[in-house]
Design a protein around this motif. Structure first.
Motif, PDB file in Angstrom:
ATOM      1  N   VAL A 196       0.939  -7.558   1.760  1.00 44.46           N
ATOM      2  CA  VAL A 196       1.989  -6.637   2.216  1.00 44.46           C
ATOM      3  C   VAL A 196       1.547  -5.197   1.983  1.00 44.46           C
ATOM      4  O   VAL A 196       1.154  -4.833   0.874  1.00 44.46           O
ATOM      5  N   ARG A 197       1.656  -4.378   3.022  1.00 41.40           N
ATOM      6  CA  ARG A 197       1.226  -2.985   2.948  1.00 41.40           C
ATOM      7  C   ARG A 197       2.438  -2.057   3.019  1.00 41.40           C
ATOM      8  O   ARG A 197       3.405  -2.336   3.725  1.00 41.40           O
ATOM      9  N   GLU A 198       2.340  -0.964   2.288  1.00 38.83           N
ATOM     10  CA  GLU A 198       3.308   0.124   2.422  1.00 38.83           C
ATOM     11  C   GLU A 198       2.546   1.304   3.006  1.00 38.83           C
ATOM     12  O   GLU A 198       1.548   1.741   2.444  1.00 38.83           O
ATOM     13  N   LEU A 199       2.997   1.812   4.147  1.00 42.66           N
ATOM     14  CA  LEU A 199       2.200   2.783   4.894  1.00 42.66           C
ATOM     15  C   LEU A 199       2.013   4.087   4.119  1.00 42.66           C
ATOM     16  O   LEU A 199       2.959   4.585   3.497  1.00 42.66           O
ATOM     17  N   PRO A 200       0.800   4.676   4.180  1.00 44.11           N
ATOM     18  CA  PRO A 200       0.591   6.019   3.627  1.00 44.11           C
ATOM     19  C   PRO A 200       1.494   7.021   4.354  1.00 44.11           C
ATOM     20  O   PRO A 200       1.938   6.787   5.481  1.00 44.11           O
ATOM     21  N   LEU A 201       1.763   8.156   3.728  1.00 42.26           N
ATOM     22  CA  LEU A 201       2.725   9.131   4.269  1.00 42.26           C
ATOM     23  C   LEU A 201       2.370   9.571   5.684  1.00 42.26           C
ATOM     24  O   LEU A 201       3.242   9.622   6.559  1.00 42.26           O
TER      25      LEU A 201
END
Length: 405
Positions: A196-201
């Protein structure tokens, strides 16, 4: 270009609420029923509730209650979604689903008051192959699929938890679709996760902007989407890598329109920046507030994607109409069996019964046409009338002859 004062005042109220300023009194009387319908249509009625609390204007109690009910919904929603989000992310990681999520908890904490948050669901992006897997996982934990006007699959669980799952088809543009696919491959994993990835800003900003522009092109952009985008922009704008973002926007072929859209949002909720070509921005305002029914011509010139989407929708409608005609001409076997029971025993006769059904239908149309159109005209002809009169005279004579003396 904005036709009513209600539309203009709605933007004024939202700007005051989001910037934590006192709501200015309206300069003329308002149709508050219309105000609520408009705010609810754009998913911001809960935020408007804060804006009307201190107003001296007489607002019908029934309308105040409607705004308050929407506010209560948002109060309950925030806590439930925050609690569920991390559980779902952990579940996706455990089930080895390659996906990314748009952190609900992050966007909520950036609002001046958490309950102002406009997003109504936990949002998970995945490959097209993973959509079925995610549905199976959510079904096991008591979610059920619901209809939605948004692009993607919406799942719901009592007492009000919504999950929106989408793949690359969330975007209409092929370049945006490629960008979406890259989000699942090129970017590093965070927080020790393997799937699971959390997108960079920077990429989260690009994704949200692409989504706004795609919604604009489809004619279903809403003020709730714009408010979420503005809060993100306002919170993290100073930390963005702007050269990278500008390069990406040019590659996506939306840099010029993206700049205009940002200027419009700044005009509404930010510094109120002075802009040139006021007519263009007024047309964009009307287009957004009417969800694509007004200001369309200028918007199409600014964003050719609008015309591409419209052409595609028109083509899809024609295809759908053709499918309906074919389905009517050649119904499925089960329906035909209700008319011709023999077909249940000898299925190979289906084409013959299709032909027979059409023949009977066309014969009925022909007979009705003769009866309703041709015969009335024939009866108006002189010799037809004379014949009719003579017949009626003969009949009267016969009847008279039968009367006993």
């Amino acid at each position: 270009m904005i036709k009513g004062y209600e539309e203009r005042y709605l933007l004024i109220l939202l700007s005051a609420v989001i910037n934590q300023k006192a709501s200015p009194e309206p300069i003329r009387s308002l149709d508050w029923e219309k105000m609520f319908r408009l705010a609810d249509y754009h998913g911001v009625a809960h935020a408007v509730h804060y804006g009307i609390l201190g107003l001296d204007q007489e607002i019908p109690q029934s309308v105040r209650q409607q705004f308050f009910d929407k506010y209560l919904e948002s109060v309950y929603r925030v806590g439930r979604l925050q609690k569920s989000e991390m559980q779902l992310v952990a579940l996706m990681e455990r089930e080895k689903i390659n996906c990314f999520y748009l952190s609900y908890s992050d966007i909520v904490k950036n609002y001046p008051i958490e309950e102002m948050c406009c997003r109504e669901s936990i949002e998970i992006g995945s490959s097209r192959k993973s959509v079925r897997m995610i549905w199976g996982i959510l079904e096991r934990v008591d979610f059920e699929e619901r209809k939605t006007n948004e692009i993607g699959k919406l799942y719901y669980r009592i007492p009000g938890i919504k999950v929106l799952n989408f793949d690359y088809t969330i975007f209409f543009s092929s370049s945006m679709r490629k960008f979406f696919k890259s989000l699942l491959k090129a970017f590093p994993l965070q927080n020790g996760r393997s799937y699971v990835r959390e997108l960079p800003l920077d990429d989260r900003y690009l994704f949200l902007l692409c989504r706004l522009i795609d919604s604009y092109a489809r004619g279903n952009i809403s003020l709730s989407q714009i408010m979420d985008f503005w809060i993100f922009y306002k919170t993290y704008g100073e930390n963005f890598n702007w050269p990278y973002i500008y390069a990406r926007l040019k590659k996506l072929k939306i840099s010029e329109f993206a700049e205009r859209l940002e200027h419009l949002i700044l005009r509404w909720f930010g510094t109120g920046a002075v802009i040139e070509n006021v007519e263009i921005y007024e047309a964009m305002e009307s287009y957004i507030l009417s969800k694509g029914t007004e200001g369309r011509e200028i918007s199409s010139n600014l964003l050719p994607l609008i015309k591409t989407v419209a052409d595609c929708y028109a083509r899809n409608r024609r295809i759908e109409e053709l499918r309906k005609i074919v389905k009517w001409l050649f119904p499925d076997r089960r329906y035909m069996e209700t008319i011709y029971p023999l077909l249940g025993k000898i299925r190979i006769l289906l084409p013959i019964f299709w032909t027979l059904r059409l023949w009977r239908y066309l014969s009925r149309i022909f007979v009705n046409y003769l009866r309703n159109k041709i015969l009335p005209k024939l009866e108006k002809l002189p010799f037809i009338k004379r014949k009719t009169i003579s017949k009626s005279t003969d009949e009267e004579t016969k009847e008279t002859a039968e009367i006993p003396k």
